[in-house]
Design a protein around this motif. Structure first.
Motif, PDB file in Angstrom:
ATOM      1  N   SER A  76     -17.876   7.456  26.338  1.00 17.32           N
ATOM      2  CA  SER A  76     -17.382   5.952  26.333  1.00 17.32           C
ATOM      3  C   SER A  76     -16.965   5.500  27.542  1.00 17.32           C
ATOM      4  N   CYS A  77     -17.128   4.218  28.805  1.00 17.94           N
ATOM      5  CA  CYS A  77     -16.262   4.121  29.744  1.00 17.94           C
ATOM      6  C   CYS A  77     -14.871   2.970  29.157  1.00 17.94           C
ATOM      7  N   GLY A  78     -15.295   2.492  28.722  1.00 20.30           N
ATOM      8  CA  GLY A  78     -14.258   1.978  27.507  1.00 20.30           C
ATOM      9  C   GLY A  78     -14.658   0.011  27.696  1.00 20.30           C
ATOM     10  N   ARG A  84     -16.579   1.497  22.395  1.00 18.92           N
ATOM     11  CA  ARG A  84     -15.234   3.065  22.638  1.00 18.92           C
ATOM     12  C   ARG A  84     -15.003   2.910  20.952  1.00 18.92           C
ATOM     13  N   THR A  85     -14.245   2.037  20.890  1.00 11.46           N
ATOM     14  CA  THR A  85     -13.796   1.821  19.140  1.00 11.46           C
ATOM     15  C   THR A  85     -14.843   2.155  17.948  1.00 11.46           C
ATOM     16  N   PHE A 133     -15.756   5.763  17.748  1.00  5.99           N
ATOM     17  CA  PHE A 133     -14.271   6.741  17.306  1.00  5.99           C
ATOM     18  C   PHE A 133     -14.049   6.137  15.900  1.00  5.99           C
ATOM     19  N   LEU A 134     -14.827   5.249  15.468  1.00  2.46           N
ATOM     20  CA  LEU A 134     -13.982   4.595  14.082  1.00  2.46           C
ATOM     21  C   LEU A 134     -15.284   5.285  13.218  1.00  2.46           C
ATOM     22  N   TRP A 161     -22.600  -0.170  11.160  1.00  4.99           N
ATOM     23  CA  TRP A 161     -22.165  -0.329  12.663  1.00  4.99           C
ATOM     24  C   TRP A 161     -22.841   0.078  13.651  1.00  4.99           C
ATOM     25  N   MET A 192     -13.211  -6.041  14.590  1.00  9.76           N
ATOM     26  CA  MET A 192     -13.055  -4.159  15.273  1.00  9.76           C
ATOM     27  C   MET A 192     -12.275  -4.715  16.784  1.00  9.76           C
ATOM     28  N   LEU A 193     -12.021  -5.799  17.367  1.00  5.30           N
ATOM     29  CA  LEU A 193     -11.160  -5.643  18.509  1.00  5.30           C
ATOM     30  C   LEU A 193      -9.470  -5.305  17.150  1.00  5.30           C
ATOM     31  N   GLU A 241      -8.829  -1.782  16.053  1.00 10.50           N
ATOM     32  CA  GLU A 241      -8.918  -1.107  16.884  1.00 10.50           C
ATOM     33  C   GLU A 241      -7.038  -1.185  18.011  1.00 10.50           C
ATOM     34  N   ARG A 260     -13.230  -5.558   8.538  1.00 12.03           N
ATOM     35  CA  ARG A 260     -13.878  -4.905   7.877  1.00 12.03           C
ATOM     36  C   ARG A 260     -14.094  -3.188   8.063  1.00 12.03           C
ATOM     37  N   TYR A 261     -13.554  -2.749   9.428  1.00 17.14           N
ATOM     38  CA  TYR A 261     -13.370  -1.341   9.821  1.00 17.14           C
ATOM     39  C   TYR A 261     -11.817  -0.590   9.049  1.00 17.14           C
ATOM     40  N   PRO A 262     -12.001   0.105   9.423  1.00 21.18           N
ATOM     41  CA  PRO A 262     -10.422   0.788   9.026  1.00 21.18           C
ATOM     42  C   PRO A 262      -9.137   0.342  10.409  1.00 21.18           C
ATOM     43  N   HIS A 263      -8.550   0.935  10.093  1.00 24.34           N
ATOM     44  CA  HIS A 263      -7.020   0.259  11.436  1.00 24.34           C
ATOM     45  C   HIS A 263      -7.558   1.978  12.439  1.00 24.34           C
ATOM     46  N   ALA A 264      -7.753   1.575  13.442  1.00 26.89           N
ATOM     47  CA  ALA A 264      -7.713   2.746  14.527  1.00 26.89           C
ATOM     48  C   ALA A 264      -6.417   3.535  14.418  1.00 26.89           C
ATOM     49  N   ILE A 271      -7.161  -6.537  24.523  1.00 28.98           N
ATOM     50  CA  ILE A 271      -8.463  -5.993  24.172  1.00 28.98           C
ATOM     51  C   ILE A 271      -9.670  -5.657  25.142  1.00 28.98           C
ATOM     52  N   GLY A 307     -13.381   5.171  27.772  1.00 24.07           N
ATOM     53  CA  GLY A 307     -13.180   4.627  26.687  1.00 24.07           C
ATOM     54  C   GLY A 307     -11.807   4.989  25.988  1.00 24.07           C
ATOM     55  N   VAL A 308     -11.851   5.129  24.309  1.00 20.99           N
ATOM     56  CA  VAL A 308     -10.973   4.353  23.918  1.00 20.99           C
ATOM     57  C   VAL A 308      -9.220   4.381  23.760  1.00 20.99           C
TER      58      VAL A 308
END
Ligand SMILES: Cc1cc2nc3c(=O)[nH]c(=O)nc-3n(C[C@H](O)[C@H](O)[C@H](O)COP(=O)(O)O)c2cc1C
Ligand code: SF4
Lengths: 594, 422
Positions: free
Chosen positions: A491-493, A499-500, A503-504, A528, B90-91, B94, B123-127, B148, B172-173
């Motif tokens: 993923s370019c991010g 990106r996240t 990952f999740l 998701w 999600m932000l 993240e 709703r998402y788990p912490h990354a 962000i 990516g991440v």
């Protein structure tokens, strides 16, 4: 260093490659120099370097080994090879030996899925590895042999072509012959012919090629560009490699046709760095085409034109196969996909109208003119005339390249590959679709998702090129996890969902593999994935969870087994593994004393 | 010069000029399309994805959409609204956003949208991403925990000679925004301020410019105080109505603190014994299961092979298995050894400790004694656990409530105070 390169941004990656190859890394002193020469800030340059995984900030070793991590390599015995490399060199993957001789690194699919396990050493291919072969290679390198002296020539493994009059790609071709068609046709007539041939993008999206060219031609501009997309990053795909190994001239001529048709004066082949070993031959051919007057000024045609071409080397980023990312990469920037405000045919390379076509698409163009539209349309199906090159890998006796007519029956094709107890077939790579395969007990034919008489064609299963076969014994969840690992790494991010979100989701998959999954996890995966699909900017994010969703649907038994609810004991926990270390320590310490 | 065209947004007909930006057009017509990266005066970046809308049935971003005649655009369908909310959530997962300590709190676009959309939890788990704070630049601080990656600063903040001050690095991440120290030093005070104001969150701060505005009101903790746990069945079924419920308990790798807490149920123990009979348990000193049990209560995680055996035995013999306390739930204190290699642990315990004999050289290892596992495992990693009672130890009241409700199949609410341990 800058004598050979005018500091034009489009040469930036080439300059970085020179440094990487000579110094085995791009150190801060070099970064300062290059940033100055290209008049950019240091951090911007670091941003570019860090985007591509073949550029290193630290010494990558005199011999840099890149071992393929794809699932096909994994199933082909990659772990053993990995261990052999670690033992032979005395270092671990992700690091370099203390004397800086060997650097071991993982890399996604290198386009040799039919001869896995495979690796690149200083970008030279080594195929069908065994632990013994690895020890030999390392010994020879230590003894001073160069990788180029001992590397393998990747096999083309062309297993099937249709009867000669119905073959498009893999039959003899006389260089320059199709280019004669330019002499009595105007650019518009060329586009008309391509349009009539119904040629559609082989890069996966099946966009009509003639239409793309016409859009480009119609956009008013001072300059236009044509680019061949030879980034072939989709795991399990290696058709473009074989085309470039066997018929590079078709690609070059395809580009010449495209250039004439759209009015482009400059072009490029964006070659993935994994195929660096194919560059020499391409460069040599370009010289030949120039000498013969088919590249350069005054190329013979009804209206003679000017056009030249160079090979641009990528540096390890799957997303650069996406056309707008590819263009950014060629401009010497981070290979991030564009905002999609414009199509490349409106605003592409350096802001000018640009055609980006897949290698296979462009290679088909001279063949269309050679055969004539009428004959061309006789092969294949109504929607997708012609043939398709399929790269077959995985659990079968005959992995390799198959040129098949569009419309070929799925069962016949799968038999031809010698598939062994197939359970799942992945079409068009991880971004594509997975199908469940089973034998019909009555007829003995392979059923696809429970149906017979399925065909590989634009009307039915439109395979983009990658055809990976997984047998009964393969753990489908691990296959899906491997896809997910790939998308997370590539993923370019830019977009948070890609990106996240990925990952999740990757963690969720691990949870399923560990046997901790709950029904709730399946709902979340579906939800998701939908969000990632609808809100991501480019195809990478949009298609990243296709297969995951399909697999949940098509393999309910596999998924059920993974849910903790359905088992009192967690299959991921193994008492032997958990106590093995203790046994070893006790034995070792007590033995030492004796 | 520009053509007047007609479009519809959520069915509402709108007349505007061709080629204008959808977000602007919508706003002028009273329809708010939230954005984080879009900024009026700069070309659209399309990074945040929040303005995703549907054009003639296909998803696209509003900020990159130039309106043309006849377009039918959906903005506020339930699906699109939820997508937007999901992206903000999600932000939050993240990054590491601690609004109470953020200098931009009250002036933050993301916080604002969070309130607006009624987000109380993600709703998402912490990354758990590793982010850094860079104090090195001359004027600014780059707080990556809050970034962000909208790219505004990267595209917009340049030095006078046109060089980038900010850049994305990695991908990516792992992508993050970094500042070029040399170029940053060339910015004037007002240029630095512009960068900070350009940042939609609190990632870019100008040194000395913090805490100027008072914090806004925050409505945290209002929702979520009363949590109703869902029970899967309608109470336990007894074969014979006069029979008592049978309960077993054990302590694996724990400190018996949870069992002590259980005894603190006090006088209610008498009520308990009216309906419950204890089978295998340290409380009764019954060593072996003599009947099938309704509930098994497990304290502690698994540190050795015996723990695993006992736990599996509990799973086999009990209808419902409950993890009691943090060690059972997540490994707890014993799991701290997971950060040290097993070899070091054993050597420290048997060879090099102050209490070991001089010259000690043997680590106990015999088929009759349990083997130490490579890690300490929470119970869920070994068997299926049906319910969890958190706490270190959980309070007696809490344990009692859970057990009773489980037995009788009653729902009950847990008050916030009962399970907060801060
Ligand atoms: C993430 C991503 C990766 C891609 N990789 C490739 C690739 O490796 N080769 C390719 O030809 N097209 C690739 N594409 C498709 C291109 O964007 C583009 O559609 C194609 O090059 C157009 O050529 P065609 O019309 O001849 O198919 C990729 C697309 C995405 C979204
Ligand atoms: S979808 Fe993924 S790869 Fe594509 S632009 Fe967004 S973050 Fe980059």
């Amino acid at each position: 260093m800058f004598k050979t390169h005018k500091p034009d941004r489009k040469h930036l990656m080439e300059v970085l490659w020179d440094i990487q190859k000579n110094k085995r890394c791009i150190e801060s002193e070099e970064i300062v120099k290059v940033a100055q020469a290209f008049d950019m800030s240091r951090i911007e340059l670091e941003g570019i370097i860090s985007f591509y995984h073949f550029y290193h900030f630290d010494d990558a070793g005199k011999y840099t080994v890149y071992l393929d991590t794809s699932i096909i390599a994994e199933h082909g015995g990659r772990q053993e090879i990995r261990q052999a490399f670690e033992e032979a060199t005395g270092t671990t993957f992700g690091s370099v030996t203390p004397d800086l001789t060997f650097g071991l690194f993982d890399t996604p699919c290198i386009g040799l899925s039919d001869q896995e396990p495979a690796c690149l050493i200083n970008f030279r291919p080594f195929t069908s590895l065994t632990p013994q072969k690895v020890f030999n290679i390392v010994t020879q390198l230590k003894a001073g042999k160069r990788p180029s002296e001992i590397c393998d020539v990747p096999k083309t493994n062309i297993r099937y072509t249709p009867p000669a009059d119905r073959t498009v790609f893999f039959k003899p071709y006389e260089k320059f012959s199709a280019l004669a068609a330019l002499r009595d046709r105007t650019p518009d007539e060329i586009i008309d012919t391509v349009e009539q041939s119904k040629l559609a993008g082989y890069g996966g999206a099946f966009f009509p090629t003639g239409k793309k060219w016409r859009f480009c031609r119609q956009t008013p501009a001072e300059k236009r560009y044509v680019i061949a997309n030879a980034d072939e990053g989709e795991p399990g795909t290696f058709k473009d490699r074989v085309l470039l190994q066997t018929h590079p001239e078709l690609l070059i001529e395809g580009l010449i046709f495209a250039a004439y048709a759209v009015g482009a004066s400059e072009g490029a082949i964006y070659l993935r760095a994994e195929y660096m070993y194919l560059k020499e031959e391409l460069d040599r051919l370009l010289v030949e085409y120039r000498r013969k007057g088919f590249l350069g000024k005054n190329i013979p045609a009804k209206t003679p034109f000017e056009f030249d071409l160079y090979v641009h080397l990528g540096a390890g980023a799957y997303v650069c196969g996406e056309e707008t990312a590819l263009i950014h990469s060629m401009e010497g920037r981070r290979g991030e996909p564009g905002t999609k405000e414009y199509f490349p045919v409106q605003k592409g390379f350096l802001g000018q109208p640009t055609v980006v076509n897949n290698v296979e698409t462009l290679s088909a163009v001279p063949r269309v003119f050679e055969a004539g539209v009428e004959n061309w349309l006789k092969v294949g199906t109504a929607k997708t005339p012609g043939t398709k090159i399929i790269s077959v890998s995985g659990d079968c006796t005959n992995p390799g390249i198959y040129e098949i007519e569009w419309g070929t029956d799925f069962n016949d094709f799968l038999r031809m590959t010698g598939a062994r107890d197939p359970k799942m077939v992945q079409l068009s790579g991880p971004s594509g679709v997975c199908v469940a395969v089973a034998v019909d007990p009555k007829t003995g034919l392979y059923l696809v998702d429970g149906q017979d008489r399925r065909a590989l064609s634009g009307e039915d299963l439109a395979c983009g090129g990658s055809f990976m076969i997984f047998d009964e014994t393969r753990n489908i969840l691990k296959v899906l996890k491997s896809y997910s690992d790939f998308f997370v790494a590539e993923s370019c991010g830019l977009c948070v969902p890609c990106r996240t979100g990925n990952f999740l989701l990757n963690k969720k998959l691990q949870k399923l593999i560990n046997g901790h999954g709950e029904k709730k996890d399946l709902h979340e995966i579906t939800e998701w994935s939908e969000i990632i699909k609808t809100t991501s900017r480019c195809g990478l994010g949009q298609f990243s969870n296709n297969s995951l969703l399909l697999a949940i649907d098509k393999f309910p038994d596999v998924i059920d087994r993974a849910l903790a609810d359905n088992t009192d004991f967690n299959p991921a926990f193994n008492i032997e593994t958990a106590t093995a270390e203790y046994d070893r320590i006790v034995e070792e310490i007590n033995a030492n004393y004796d | 010069m520009t053509k007047i065209i007609n479009i519809t947004i959520d069915g509402k007909p709108i007349e505007t000029f061709e080629g204008r930006n959808l977000v602007d057009v919508a706003k002028e017509n009273g329809i708010f399309i939230p954005t984080l990266c879009y900024f009026r005066d700069i070309p659209p970046l399309a990074t945040c994805r929040i303005c995703t809308v549907k054009l003639n049935g296909r998803h696209t971003t509003g900020c990159t959409l130039r309106v043309a005649d006849g377009m039918q655009i959906e903005v506020n369908t339930p699906e699109l609204l939820d997508n937007r909310k999901a992206i903000i959530e999600m932000l939050y997962s993240e990054g590491n956003h601690f609004c109470p300590s953020c200098e931009k709190s009250g002036k933050c676009d993301m916080q604002n949208l969070g309130y607006d959309m009624g987000i109380t939890a993600s709703r998402y788990p912490h990354a758990f991403s590793h982010k850094t704070i860079d104090f090195n630049p001359k004027r600014m601080i780059m707080e990556s925990n809050r970034c962000i990656l909208c790219k505004r600063c990267v595209e917009e903040v340049k030095t006078r000679d046109g060089k980038d001050v900010f850049s994305f690095v990695k991908r990516g991440v792992k992508t993050l925004v970094k500042i070029d120290y040399e170029e940053e030093a060339k910015l004037s005070e007002s240029e630095a301020m512009r960068a900070m104001n350009l940042c939609p969150v609190g990632a870019i701060l100008v040194k000395g410019m913090i805490h100027e505005e008072p914090f806004g009101d925050r409505k945290y903790d209002l929702v979520g105080k009363e949590v109703k746990p869902k029970l899967s069945g309608g109470g336990l079924v007894k074969k014979d109505p006069n029979e008592k419920f049978i309960v077993a308990t054990t302590s694996l790798a724990g400190c018996f603190g949870c069992h002590m807490s259980m005894l603190d149920i006090d006088t209610e123990l008498i009520d308990l014994l009216e309906i419950v009979e204890f089978n295998k348990s340290p409380l009764t000193d019954i060593k072996k299961f003599s009947k099938r049990c309704h509930i098994g209560i497990v304290e502690g995680g698994c540190a050795n092979s015996e723990n695993v055996e006992v736990l599996k035995e509990f799973r086999k013999r009990c209808d419902i298995l409950v993890s009691l306390g943090e060690c059972a739930i997540m490994g707890g204190i014993p799991a701290m050894r997971n950060f040290v290699s097993l070899r070091e642990c054993l050597e420290e315990a048997y060879l090099h400790s102050r209490t070991s004999e001089l010259g000690a050289h043997v680590i106990p290892g015999h088929e009759d004694i349990p083997k130490i596992l490579n890690n300490v495992y929470p119970c869920t990693e070994i068997v299926k656990i049906d319910y969890y009672i958190p706490g270190c130890p959980p309070s007696a009241q809490h344990i009692w409530k859970v057990v009773r409700s489980l037995l009788l199949g009653e729902e009950f609410s847990i008050a916030h105070d009962e399970f907060k341990y801060d």
